[in-house]
Scaffold this motif. Structure first.
Motif, PDB file in Angstrom:
ATOM      1  N   ASP A   1      -5.705   3.895  -9.308  1.00 45.50           N
ATOM      2  CA  ASP A   1      -5.500   5.087  -8.478  1.00 45.50           C
ATOM      3  C   ASP A   1      -4.080   5.172  -7.920  1.00 45.50           C
ATOM      4  O   ASP A   1      -3.737   6.127  -7.227  1.00 45.50           O
TER       5      ASP A   1
ATOM      6  N   LYS B   1      -2.659   3.737  -5.544  1.00 42.07           N
ATOM      7  CA  LYS B   1      -2.503   3.701  -4.108  1.00 42.07           C
ATOM      8  C   LYS B   1      -2.018   2.351  -3.603  1.00 42.07           C
ATOM      9  O   LYS B   1      -1.719   2.200  -2.412  1.00 42.07           O
ATOM     10  N   SER B   2      -1.962   1.388  -4.459  1.00 44.14           N
ATOM     11  CA  SER B   2      -1.419   0.093  -4.054  1.00 44.14           C
ATOM     12  C   SER B   2      -0.866  -0.639  -5.264  1.00 44.14           C
ATOM     13  O   SER B   2      -1.154  -0.279  -6.414  1.00 44.14           O
TER      14      SER B   2
ATOM     15  N   SER C   1      -0.648   4.751  -0.244  1.00 41.18           N
ATOM     16  CA  SER C   1      -1.814   5.606  -0.455  1.00 41.18           C
ATOM     17  C   SER C   1      -1.468   7.078  -0.645  1.00 41.18           C
ATOM     18  O   SER C   1      -2.279   7.846  -1.166  1.00 41.18           O
ATOM     19  N   THR C   2      -0.283   7.500  -0.206  1.00 39.10           N
ATOM     20  CA  THR C   2       0.092   8.921  -0.327  1.00 39.10           C
ATOM     21  C   THR C   2       1.031   9.173  -1.499  1.00 39.10           C
ATOM     22  O   THR C   2       1.654  10.233  -1.576  1.00 39.10           O
TER      23      THR C   2
ATOM     24  N   ASN D   1       0.841  -1.190   0.000  1.00 34.80           N
ATOM     25  CA  ASN D   1       0.000   0.000   0.000  1.00 34.80           C
ATOM     26  C   ASN D   1       0.877   1.242   0.000  1.00 34.80           C
ATOM     27  O   ASN D   1       1.837   1.331   0.771  1.00 34.80           O
TER      28      ASN D   1
END
Lengths: 110, 113
Positions: A67, A69-70, A25-26, A23
């Motif tokens: 996206d 994010k992972s 996410s940022t 992950n």
């Protein structure tokens, strides 16, 4: 400073696909995702990296979600020699540093 | 045979002595790095150099020094000021671009007695 989250450990049966999740996410739009692995008492070995498209090479495949994010590293047919710690790294755009966390310890079981 | 070499693989020193770890590469890479790894931990950056005669401190530079007189070589000196020098030391190199890959040497395990 770590920007990635990985499970601490995983097992995989020999000959099966090993799917290692990460992950991030940022993650920023211009940051790449890198994967390395480290066999005990050796230097880390580069596996693969990508920005947003899925990537494949002779060692593995990297699947990055839309996206971003992972991501998932896939070792298609795990062997005993794939037993190692796998690091997922998001590379910062400033400076050239790689920030290694504690990674996922993958054990391939006969 | 191209690559990065580090020597020696194992090194023992007495407390209070300075010790220099060797790192050589024949990949024609501009940038070189030194990392430290403690048991069960990730890598932490000590110093890096993006070009000959220039280097920058990483996150844990205190007690260490480096030089970059040649493109192929980036030796690391662990000084007596480093309070806990026993660790696994890894050298890496890359061409220097943001999207480039770092390639690592086999590492030197330093034990201070």
């Amino acid at each position: 400073d770590a920007k990635t989250t990985q499970p601490t450990s995983m097992d995989c049966a020999e000959g099966r696909a090993a799917n290692l999740p990460c992950n991030h996410s940022t993650i920023s739009g211009n940051e790449y995702v890198y994967w390395y692995r480290q066999i005990h008492s050796q230097g880390p070995q580069y596996i693969i990296h990508g920005l947003k498209n899925n990537e494949t090479n002779e060692m593995a495949s990297l699947i990055i979600t839309e996206d971003r994010k992972s991501s998932t590293l896939i070792l298609p047919h795990a062997t005993l020699r794939d037993t190692a710690v796998y690091y997922c790294i998001v590379r910062r755009p400033t400076g050239n540093q790689f920030y290694f966390g504690t990674g996922t310890s993958l054990t391939v079981i006969p | 045979d191209g690559g990065i070499t580090q020597s020696p693989k194992y090194l023992f020193r007495k407390e209070g002595q300075n010790v220099t770890l060797s790192c050589e590469q024949n990949l024609n890479h501009d940038a070189m790095y030194w990392y430290r790894q403690d048991p069960g931990q990730g890598l932490r950056l000590i110093y890096y150099s993006q070009i000959v005669n220039d280097f920058q401190k990483g996150d844990i530079a205190e007690g260490y020094s480096v030089s970059r007189e040649k493109k192929e070589s980036f030796p690391l000196t662990v000084t007596s000021a480093q309070k806990n020098p026993t660790a696994f030391y890894l050298c890496a190199s890359e061409t220097g671009g943001y999207t480039d890959t770092q390639y690592f040497g086999p590492g030197t395990r330093l034990t201070v007695l």
